[in-house]
Design a protein around this motif. Sequence first.
Motif, PDB file in Angstrom:
ATOM      1  N   VAL A 248      -3.282  -2.323  38.563  1.00  0.00           N
ATOM      2  CA  VAL A 248      -3.150  -3.466  39.175  1.00  0.00           C
ATOM      3  C   VAL A 248      -1.794  -3.615  40.177  1.00  0.00           C
ATOM      4  O   VAL A 248      -1.716  -4.534  41.085  1.00  0.00           O
ATOM      5  CB  VAL A 248      -2.676  -4.627  37.935  1.00  0.00           C
TER       6      VAL A 248
ATOM      7  N   LEU B  41      -9.037  -9.373  39.887  1.00  0.00           N
ATOM      8  CA  LEU B  41      -8.449  -9.000  41.099  1.00  0.00           C
ATOM      9  C   LEU B  41      -8.625  -7.440  41.234  1.00  0.00           C
ATOM     10  O   LEU B  41      -8.761  -7.146  42.349  1.00  0.00           O
ATOM     11  CB  LEU B  41      -7.223  -9.486  41.433  1.00  0.00           C
TER      12      LEU B  41
ATOM     13  N   LEU C   6       1.730 -10.498  36.109  1.00  0.00           N
ATOM     14  CA  LEU C   6       2.183  -9.088  35.670  1.00  0.00           C
ATOM     15  C   LEU C   6       3.478  -9.152  34.964  1.00  0.00           C
ATOM     16  O   LEU C   6       4.493  -9.126  35.470  1.00  0.00           O
ATOM     17  CB  LEU C   6       2.180  -8.403  37.032  1.00  0.00           C
TER      18      LEU C   6
ATOM     19  N   LYS D  97      -3.465 -17.680  38.937  1.00  0.00           N
ATOM     20  CA  LYS D  97      -2.443 -16.904  39.658  1.00  0.00           C
ATOM     21  C   LYS D  97      -2.111 -15.610  38.929  1.00  0.00           C
ATOM     22  O   LYS D  97      -2.167 -15.550  37.846  1.00  0.00           O
ATOM     23  CB  LYS D  97      -1.053 -17.943  39.557  1.00  0.00           C
ATOM     24  N   ALA D  98      -2.034 -14.647  39.498  1.00  0.00           N
ATOM     25  CA  ALA D  98      -1.928 -13.344  39.195  1.00  0.00           C
ATOM     26  C   ALA D  98      -0.462 -13.202  38.287  1.00  0.00           C
ATOM     27  O   ALA D  98       0.618 -13.567  38.869  1.00  0.00           O
ATOM     28  CB  ALA D  98      -1.856 -12.030  39.981  1.00  0.00           C
TER      29      ALA D  98
ATOM     30  N   VAL E  39      -1.098  -8.214  31.483  1.00  0.00           N
ATOM     31  CA  VAL E  39      -1.494  -8.748  32.750  1.00  0.00           C
ATOM     32  C   VAL E  39      -2.634  -9.997  32.444  1.00  0.00           C
ATOM     33  O   VAL E  39      -3.275  -9.673  31.500  1.00  0.00           O
ATOM     34  CB  VAL E  39      -1.884  -7.970  34.131  1.00  0.00           C
TER      35      VAL E  39
ATOM     36  N   LYS F 283      -2.340  -3.769  43.667  1.00  0.00           N
ATOM     37  CA  LYS F 283      -2.786  -5.005  44.484  1.00  0.00           C
ATOM     38  C   LYS F 283      -1.735  -5.978  44.813  1.00  0.00           C
ATOM     39  O   LYS F 283      -1.985  -7.022  45.268  1.00  0.00           O
ATOM     40  CB  LYS F 283      -3.989  -5.693  43.351  1.00  0.00           C
TER      41      LYS F 283
ATOM     42  N   TRP G  20       2.691 -14.502  43.041  1.00  0.00           N
ATOM     43  CA  TRP G  20       2.402 -13.732  41.879  1.00  0.00           C
ATOM     44  C   TRP G  20       3.660 -14.180  41.049  1.00  0.00           C
ATOM     45  O   TRP G  20       4.617 -14.474  41.328  1.00  0.00           O
ATOM     46  CB  TRP G  20       2.333 -12.154  41.929  1.00  0.00           C
TER      47      TRP G  20
ATOM     48  N   LYS H 189      -6.985 -13.313  35.530  1.00  0.00           N
ATOM     49  CA  LYS H 189      -6.939 -13.267  37.113  1.00  0.00           C
ATOM     50  C   LYS H 189      -6.642 -11.859  37.690  1.00  0.00           C
ATOM     51  O   LYS H 189      -7.444 -11.594  38.618  1.00  0.00           O
ATOM     52  CB  LYS H 189      -6.196 -14.338  37.597  1.00  0.00           C
ATOM     53  N   LEU H 190      -5.745 -11.299  37.248  1.00  0.00           N
ATOM     54  CA  LEU H 190      -5.202 -10.182  37.781  1.00  0.00           C
ATOM     55  C   LEU H 190      -6.022  -9.061  37.545  1.00  0.00           C
ATOM     56  O   LEU H 190      -6.383  -8.070  38.461  1.00  0.00           O
ATOM     57  CB  LEU H 190      -3.824  -9.789  37.425  1.00  0.00           C
TER      58      LEU H 190
END
Length: 545
Positions: free
Chosen positions: A210, A177, A159, A156-157, A170, A213, A127, A173-174
């Motif tokens: 988020v 997710l 944050l 790719k996440a 964010v 995760k 991440w 992608k996140l």
Amino acid sequence: MRWMLLYVFLFFILFSNCKSANEVDTIVHNGVVYTVNEQFATAQALAVSDGKIVAVGMNDEIISKYKAKETIDAKGQAVYPGFIDAHAHFVGYGQSLFQVDLFGATSWDEIVERVQKFAKEHHDEAWIRGRGWDQNKWPGKAYPTNEKLNELFPDKAVLLTRVDGHAAIVNQKLLALAGVKPGQTLTGGEVETKDGKLTGVLIDNAVDLVTAKIPASTIDDYVKWLTAAQNNCFAVGLTTVTDCGLMYNDVQTIDGLQKEGKINMRMYIMLSDDSTNYKRYLNDGPFKTDKIYVKGIKVYADGALGSRGACLLQPYADKPGWFGFLLSNKSHFDSVADVLVKTDFQMCTHAIGDSANREMLQIYNRVLNGKNDKRWRIEHAQVINQNDFNLFGKASVVPSVQPTHATSDMYWAEERLGPERMKGAYSYKQLLQQNGWLPLGTDFPVEDISPFKTFLAAVVRKDEKGFPDKGFQKENALTREEAIKGMTIWAAKAGFLEKEVGSVEVGKKADFIILDKDLMKVEEKDILNTKVVSTFIGGKKVYNR
Ligand SMILES: [Zn+2]
């Protein structure tokens, strides 16, 4: 013939196992050794055997008496006990080294640039996490939107948490997710939507959608964080750090890694004020190994002065009617103190405002009831009412202070407090006088890890830019000797480690450093140019310049 061989063999075994009394592992000679003993005496040489200091004295004395496997010429340079940080967040600092630093960014573009640069340098991070953005520092002061993050990081996440931790931005992608949908509502939080689309901004409880995760930390993560953290610390001469507020599982992991020899840093540990920790430790009592001592409990009385969360006796000078607040009911602090006073655990309470400090000092005085050796601590002890200073001495309460907080906050602290209350703020000399000793720390990663910055701030009361000219509230400066003690023996004492570390004396662990300049003599302008030549823990060299 066979008997003969056996005798030779036995003789060899006996001899190789019994080092003669004068054989040692290491001699360091030709130094100016600040022992930081009771007399603050200096010496020229020391001898180390099995990780401990076995002799300290003059060159001739040590060299003629001992035979060493390794002899180190200190070349006339200063030798000090390894530095000890009495208040830090070692694990948190290690984690922060693998996140993007977004503090101080003055535009969203700058944030995106920093994230891109970080991503290039940290390919293998699953991440991308960052912390510290503040839209109030940007033109227009509006919340950002995540389009650029989506373009740059489709897979790719990402944050990025706001400076106060109460909001985050964010990428798509996140959001996907975590299953966040446009128009989603929840209590105590907000999912930002613009023209029917998610902007990526999540507020308060929505951030939890988020963070839930985030992959669980593995042993490899800890190794990565702590290795990076300790290497940086060794390079600035730190050999013991205090971690203020860890959980039971952090302690287990660190203990395991130290026993495997993967982590060498010595640590004093305060556990977080959390029922899991109490359940695990209160009955068993403090936990101690060669490298860690778990004996503190970290409690939070109030917040910080900068965000006006510190609890004051009178309203803030720059917010009429606002006093800040305590983070728990008084009854919580009372009950923790009542429980801990019956154990060998040390209560260590974060208190910034003069009201929070008074509240805790009164509770400590009630349960401790006079002078004692429980060494209960007030972390930061930042703003103290003039009538309350003596409450430290009365119950032997230890103020644990961070000199660089003074030189970081001096730019705006008076706006919050007004001139009268400032006199009792960051008043380290006055605090030192209460018990005759004062541990120093940094609170890293909130401040820099450097003990040299601590020394400068404590002694000269200036920041690294040399501001202010005459020093900030100079009457509260410490002498050089006091500052050195605060970063060594007094910091050890604050964690009940003064019999093991904190000075270069016979019987102590061989934790020491060689510096290219002598802090007791170096000119003020060169304090921050002082470099660590080498760092030793238990007689083993862990850093060499
Ligand atoms: Zn802290």
